[in-house]
Design a protein around this motif. Structure first.
Motif, PDB file in Angstrom:
ATOM      1  N   PRO A 108       0.822  -1.212   0.000  1.00 21.36           N
ATOM      2  CA  PRO A 108       0.000   0.000   0.000  1.00 21.36           C
ATOM      3  C   PRO A 108       0.856   1.263   0.000  1.00 21.36           C
ATOM      4  CG  PRO A 108       0.045  -0.980   2.188  1.00 21.36           C
ATOM      5  CD  PRO A 108       0.778  -1.927   1.285  1.00 21.36           C
ATOM      6  N   VAL A 109       0.224   2.391  -0.279  1.00 17.80           N
ATOM      7  CA  VAL A 109       0.890   3.693  -0.236  1.00 17.80           C
ATOM      8  C   VAL A 109       0.103   4.595   0.718  1.00 17.80           C
ATOM      9  CG1 VAL A 109       1.535   5.758  -1.547  1.00 17.80           C
ATOM     10  CG2 VAL A 109       1.772   3.508  -2.590  1.00 17.80           C
ATOM     11  N   ASN A 110       0.821   5.253   1.625  1.00 22.35           N
ATOM     12  CA  ASN A 110       0.203   6.168   2.583  1.00 22.35           C
ATOM     13  C   ASN A 110       0.768   7.567   2.386  1.00 22.35           C
ATOM     14  OD1 ASN A 110      -1.417   4.245   4.208  1.00 22.35           O
ATOM     15  ND2 ASN A 110       0.585   3.355   4.662  1.00 22.35           N
ATOM     16  N   ILE A 111      -0.128   8.544   2.230  1.00 24.92           N
ATOM     17  CA  ILE A 111       0.262   9.933   1.970  1.00 24.92           C
ATOM     18  C   ILE A 111      -0.388  10.823   3.017  1.00 24.92           C
ATOM     19  CG2 ILE A 111       0.332  11.791   0.266  1.00 24.92           C
ATOM     20  CD1 ILE A 111      -0.506   9.477  -1.778  1.00 24.92           C
ATOM     21  N   LEU A 112       0.404  11.641   3.686  1.00 21.44           N
ATOM     22  CA  LEU A 112      -0.127  12.579   4.678  1.00 21.44           C
ATOM     23  C   LEU A 112      -0.337  13.937   4.017  1.00 21.44           C
ATOM     24  CD1 LEU A 112      -0.874  13.089   7.649  1.00 21.44           C
ATOM     25  CD2 LEU A 112       1.508  13.732   8.046  1.00 21.44           C
ATOM     26  N   LEU A 113      -1.583  14.413   4.017  1.00 18.68           N
ATOM     27  CA  LEU A 113      -1.930  15.720   3.454  1.00 18.68           C
ATOM     28  C   LEU A 113      -2.114  16.707   4.593  1.00 18.68           C
ATOM     29  CD1 LEU A 113      -2.689  17.499   1.024  1.00 18.68           C
ATOM     30  CD2 LEU A 113      -5.047  16.701   1.290  1.00 18.68           C
ATOM     31  N   ILE A 146      -4.071   9.653   3.586  1.00 16.49           N
ATOM     32  CA  ILE A 146      -4.672   8.988   2.429  1.00 16.49           C
ATOM     33  C   ILE A 146      -4.001   7.622   2.274  1.00 16.49           C
ATOM     34  CG2 ILE A 146      -5.101   9.126  -0.052  1.00 16.49           C
ATOM     35  CD1 ILE A 146      -4.683  12.197   0.229  1.00 16.49           C
ATOM     36  N   HIS A 147      -4.803   6.579   2.366  1.00 11.00           N
ATOM     37  CA  HIS A 147      -4.280   5.209   2.258  1.00 11.00           C
ATOM     38  C   HIS A 147      -4.763   4.603   0.943  1.00 11.00           C
ATOM     39  CE1 HIS A 147      -3.215   1.073   3.533  1.00 11.00           C
ATOM     40  NE2 HIS A 147      -4.353   0.730   2.954  1.00 11.00           N
ATOM     41  N   LEU A 148      -3.827   4.292   0.069  1.00  4.74           N
ATOM     42  CA  LEU A 148      -4.129   3.638  -1.208  1.00  4.74           C
ATOM     43  C   LEU A 148      -3.777   2.165  -1.062  1.00  4.74           C
ATOM     44  CD1 LEU A 148      -4.959   3.914  -4.190  1.00  4.74           C
ATOM     45  CD2 LEU A 148      -2.582   4.484  -4.713  1.00  4.74           C
ATOM     46  N   SER A 149      -4.759   1.292  -1.228  1.00  2.85           N
ATOM     47  CA  SER A 149      -4.557  -0.131  -0.975  1.00  2.85           C
ATOM     48  C   SER A 149      -3.494  -0.724  -1.891  1.00  2.85           C
ATOM     49  CB  SER A 149      -5.873  -0.896  -1.154  1.00  2.85           C
ATOM     50  OG  SER A 149      -6.270  -0.894  -2.514  1.00  2.85           O
ATOM     51  N   ALA A 150      -2.943  -1.840  -1.448  1.00  6.17           N
ATOM     52  CA  ALA A 150      -1.869  -2.484  -2.205  1.00  6.17           C
ATOM     53  C   ALA A 150      -2.302  -2.847  -3.619  1.00  6.17           C
ATOM     54  CB  ALA A 150      -1.389  -3.729  -1.462  1.00  6.17           C
ATOM     55  N   ASP A 151      -3.554  -3.286  -3.777  1.00 11.91           N
ATOM     56  CA  ASP A 151      -4.022  -3.676  -5.119  1.00 11.91           C
ATOM     57  C   ASP A 151      -4.586  -2.501  -5.906  1.00 11.91           C
ATOM     58  OD1 ASP A 151      -6.456  -3.180  -3.945  1.00 11.91           O
ATOM     59  OD2 ASP A 151      -7.208  -5.228  -4.100  1.00 11.91           O
ATOM     60  N   GLN A 340      -2.204   6.364 -10.125  1.00  8.83           N
ATOM     61  CA  GLN A 340      -2.552   5.233  -9.261  1.00  8.83           C
ATOM     62  C   GLN A 340      -3.844   5.525  -8.494  1.00  8.83           C
ATOM     63  OE1 GLN A 340       0.746   3.293  -7.025  1.00  8.83           O
ATOM     64  NE2 GLN A 340       2.048   4.809  -8.029  1.00  8.83           N
ATOM     65  N   LEU A 341      -3.972   6.752  -8.002  1.00 12.42           N
ATOM     66  CA  LEU A 341      -5.195   7.139  -7.290  1.00 12.42           C
ATOM     67  C   LEU A 341      -6.395   7.131  -8.229  1.00 12.42           C
ATOM     68  CD1 LEU A 341      -3.696  10.057  -5.193  1.00 12.42           C
ATOM     69  CD2 LEU A 341      -4.646   7.965  -4.243  1.00 12.42           C
ATOM     70  N   LYS A 342      -6.158   7.467  -9.493  1.00 12.42           N
ATOM     71  CA  LYS A 342      -7.231   7.550 -10.485  1.00 12.42           C
ATOM     72  C   LYS A 342      -7.930   6.207 -10.692  1.00 12.42           C
ATOM     73  CE  LYS A 342      -7.629   8.135 -15.520  1.00 12.42           C
ATOM     74  NZ  LYS A 342      -7.701   6.703 -15.864  1.00 12.42           N
ATOM     75  N   THR A 343      -7.219   5.111 -10.476  1.00 10.06           N
ATOM     76  CA  THR A 343      -7.798   3.797 -10.747  1.00 10.06           C
ATOM     77  C   THR A 343      -8.852   3.380  -9.736  1.00 10.06           C
ATOM     78  OG1 THR A 343      -6.119   2.610  -9.463  1.00 10.06           O
ATOM     79  CG2 THR A 343      -5.603   3.075 -11.772  1.00 10.06           C
ATOM     80  N   ARG A 381      -2.896  -0.549   8.860  1.00  9.50           N
ATOM     81  CA  ARG A 381      -1.653  -1.329   8.870  1.00  9.50           C
ATOM     82  C   ARG A 381      -1.820  -2.658   8.127  1.00  9.50           C
ATOM     83  NH1 ARG A 381      -1.600   0.295  14.366  1.00  9.50           N
ATOM     84  NH2 ARG A 381      -2.376  -1.768  14.950  1.00  9.50           N
ATOM     85  N   ASP A 382      -2.988  -3.277   8.296  1.00  8.32           N
ATOM     86  CA  ASP A 382      -3.235  -4.580   7.665  1.00  8.32           C
ATOM     87  C   ASP A 382      -3.824  -4.458   6.270  1.00  8.32           C
ATOM     88  OD1 ASP A 382      -2.310  -5.594  10.023  1.00  8.32           O
ATOM     89  OD2 ASP A 382      -4.262  -6.240  10.781  1.00  8.32           O
ATOM     90  N   ASP A 383      -4.002  -3.220   5.794  1.00 13.83           N
ATOM     91  CA  ASP A 383      -4.525  -2.967   4.445  1.00 13.83           C
ATOM     92  C   ASP A 383      -5.909  -3.595   4.256  1.00 13.83           C
ATOM     93  OD1 ASP A 383      -4.341  -1.777   1.940  1.00 13.83           O
ATOM     94  OD2 ASP A 383      -3.478  -3.565   1.007  1.00 13.83           O
ATOM     95  N   VAL A 384      -6.767  -3.391   5.271  1.00 18.75           N
ATOM     96  CA  VAL A 384      -8.151  -3.881   5.190  1.00 18.75           C
ATOM     97  C   VAL A 384      -9.025  -2.738   4.679  1.00 18.75           C
ATOM     98  CG1 VAL A 384     -10.105  -4.799   6.484  1.00 18.75           C
ATOM     99  CG2 VAL A 384      -7.772  -5.471   7.108  1.00 18.75           C
ATOM    100  N   PRO A 385      -9.791  -2.938   3.606  1.00 18.99           N
ATOM    101  CA  PRO A 385     -10.604  -1.850   3.038  1.00 18.99           C
ATOM    102  C   PRO A 385     -11.622  -1.302   4.039  1.00 18.99           C
ATOM    103  CG  PRO A 385     -10.481  -3.699   1.521  1.00 18.99           C
ATOM    104  CD  PRO A 385      -9.901  -4.176   2.817  1.00 18.99           C
ATOM    105  N   PHE A 386     -11.821   0.018   4.011  1.00 18.67           N
ATOM    106  CA  PHE A 386     -12.836   0.650   4.866  1.00 18.67           C
ATOM    107  C   PHE A 386     -14.236   0.424   4.305  1.00 18.67           C
ATOM    108  CE2 PHE A 386     -10.459   4.149   7.420  1.00 18.67           C
ATOM    109  CZ  PHE A 386      -9.521   3.217   7.813  1.00 18.67           C
ATOM    110  N   ASP A 387     -14.334   0.038   3.035  1.00 24.20           N
ATOM    111  CA  ASP A 387     -15.633  -0.217   2.419  1.00 24.20           C
ATOM    112  C   ASP A 387     -15.823  -1.718   2.242  1.00 24.20           C
ATOM    113  OD1 ASP A 387     -15.312  -1.004  -0.771  1.00 24.20           O
ATOM    114  OD2 ASP A 387     -13.582   0.026   0.074  1.00 24.20           O
ATOM    115  N   ALA A 388     -17.075  -2.108   2.010  1.00 22.97           N
ATOM    116  CA  ALA A 388     -17.376  -3.527   1.785  1.00 22.97           C
ATOM    117  C   ALA A 388     -17.852  -3.753   0.356  1.00 22.97           C
ATOM    118  CB  ALA A 388     -18.439  -3.990   2.778  1.00 22.97           C
TER     119      ALA A 388
END
Length: 549
Positions: A108-113, A146-151, A340-343, A381-388
């Motif tokens: 994953p990628v984590n960006i602090l704004l 901003i957390h962008l998931s690994a996939d 990457q965010l666009k996807t 940390r575990d890259d678990v999506p906030f959405d279902a």
């Protein structure tokens, strides 16, 4: 952004290339076919010379145009790069570790704004008021991870209210070299104690999440970006006017009628700064989330990433408005990150605020809400999506791969030296007395007779970890973790320890064995995180009665 995407280059090359088939080729065919026709008609050498001159002339023009536009493109690319202001990624003490790759090898990628309240320019004073604060170190009044998931199939955003009391680590200002001691204060002060790198270190220590990059933007930058986007739809349930009232100074100046309004420029900044009319800083965070969601939907609907002109306008505004951590300080790297965010589909973007409660030491401040806040950090940390909204197959791909076991076998338990530290004290919880001694004793009973408590003082850790300094001790650390029931993912290499070290965190306050943690599921976020889905365009802000008109 590559040179091929710059304005002017594509049309110029296309027009020039069309000269060859028109002037040198036969009707309806290519130049090579036309040449064959000439030879077949017996025109001889004399008939071919004009054609050669035309082809030579066309090639020369084409070369000049390509070189000219490429040169202009390169100069513009350099111009954009020169716009970008860069800074040190981290300027504070922090021990967060990167999340391991998933089963497909992705991370994953984590960006602090960070939204700065800097008033150190005429433009920012005109937009933000408070002329008396000119020259003061800026504060980080807006902070979002901003957390962008690994996939790259989902994204999560977490805001921390500016008045959240946290532990700010020791930081050194990279510009002045001034060192600031560790302190316990509200999080927006971290920006003034070593820049964005100090804020990043503060977030890492609070959350345990490794943050790859930071970006900061000030008042005038927000206006420039809002203008480049061309307006964003926002909604209020009642007429709103955020203005000074008797006994309540300040106000953003936002004045809108009930319903949906497209805001841009200064009005967009007013929306993002409004807090009194939206009840509090927590309401302001939600308003910011609605703005970001609407902005993302707007950009997607405009196909801005395929519109060269629009993309250049945004690139100009972004490179002038943003300051970024040095490892992403080029146009290409920022463009790649944006792509990457666009996807991520809008229905897989979730905006949240850190679960919080009133600070027992100051009712005007807040602190993290214990287990609920910890759950949010664990999901990141575990890259678990906030959405279902992901497919069942995605869940398998998103799960983190188990860390590879050490190739170096562990020494016998009785030969492994282990230091145990008490990290149970945090900003919201006092330390458990003698906790390190109790865990060390449990290790001794398990055969680790060289285990002992660290008597040099307490540390602070939300999560229990087992650290080791070098590769040959990894197997030993894994054996200690297994004996205590600590997950393999909490075994990490660190240069801050001289041997195998157990840091007993706030998540393990009692008992001789680490308590088993139920793994969070996709979409299972705390109710008080005030979540908003990116595809939800029905959200409207409620206006506090005194600020209605």
């Amino acid at each position: 952004m590559t040179q091929s995407g710059l304005r002017g280059e594509g049309p110029a090359v296309d027009d020039t290339m069309s000269l060859t088939p028109r002037d040198g080729g036969a009707p309806g065919g290519g130049g090579r076919q036309g040449g064959g026709g000439d030879r077949g008609n017996g025109r001889g050498t004399g008939g071919r010379r004009p054609k050669r001159r035309v082809l030579r002339w066309s090639a020369t023009v084409l070369a000049v145009v390509i070189l000219g536009t490429a040169g202009a493109g390169y100069l513009y690319y350099q111009h954009l790069n020169d716009n970008i202001r860069k800074g040190e990624r981290s300027s504070g003490d922090s021990k967060a570790q990167k999340t391991g790759p998933n089963a497909a090898g992705q991370t994953p990628v984590n960006i602090l704004l960070i939204g700065s309240d800097s008033r150190n320019s005429d433009a920012n004073i005109a937009l933000g008021g408070s002329r008396d604060n000119r020259g003061n170190p800026p504060l980080g009044d807006v902070e979002m991870l901003i957390h962008l998931s690994a996939d790259r199939k989902s994204a999560a955003v977490v805001s921390i209210p500016r008045d959240t009391r946290v532990d700010i680590p020791k930081c050194t200002d990279p510009k002045t070299g001034k060192a600031y001691p560790a302190t316990n204060a509200i999080i927006n002060e971290s920006l003034a104690r070593g820049g964005a790198g100090c804020t990043l270190a503060t977030w890492q220590n609070l959350t345990g999440v490794y943050i790859d990059h930071w970006m900061t933007i000030d008042f005038s930058g927000v206006v420039q970006m809002a203008d480049a986007i061309g307006g964003v739809d926002v909604c209020v349930k009642q007429n709103v006017w955020d203005r000074p009232l008797p006994g309540v100074p300040g106000g953003s100046g936002l004045k809108l009628k009930a319903g949906t309004t497209k805001v841009e420029g200064k009005q967009a900044l007013q929306w993002l700064r409004t807090r009194h009319a939206f009840y509090s800083d927590l309401g302001r965070a939600k308003a910011q989330h609605l703005y970001l969601n609407s902005m993302i939907r707007t950009l997607k609907s405009q196909n801005v990433f395929t519109d060269t002109g629009r993309l250049m306008d945004l690139a100009e505004a972004a490179t002038k408005s943003l300051q970024v951590s040095e490892e992403i300080g080029t146009v290409k790297k920022l463009y790649d990150l944006a792509m990457q965010l666009k996807t991520v589909p809008t229905n897989r973007i979730t905006m949240t605020t850190m679960p919080n409660v009133e600070d027992p030491l100051n009712r005007d401040h807040v602190v993290p809400d214990g287990e609920n806040a910890k759950k949010i950090w664990q999901m990141l940390r575990d890259d678990v999506p906030f959405d279902a909204n992901g497919k069942p197959t995605d869940a398998k791909q998103e799960s983190a791969a188990k860390p590879a076991a050490s190739a170096d076998p562990a020494a016998p338990a009785g030969q492994i030296g282990v230091t145990v530290q008490n990290g149970t004290g945090t900003a919201t919880l006092g330390p458990v007395p003698h906790r390190a001694a109790a865990v060390a004793e449990s290790l001794v009973q398990r055969g680790f007779i060289k285990a002992s408590a660290d008597a040099s003082g307490s540390v602070s850790a939300d999560q229990t970890v087992v650290r080791y300094p070098s590769a040959e001790l990894k197997g030993d650390a894994e054996a200690v973790a297994k004996a205590l029931g600590v997950p393999a993912g909490s075994v990490e290499r660190s240069t801050d320890v001289s041997g195998v070290t157990v840091v007993v965190g706030a998540d393990w306050r009692t008992g001789a064995t680490y308590p088993k943690q139920a793994a969070p599921k996709a979409g299972d976020i705390p109710k008080n995180s005030d979540a908003v889905n990116g595809a939800d365009n029905s959200q409207c802000m409620d206006v506090y009665a005194p600020y209605r008109w």
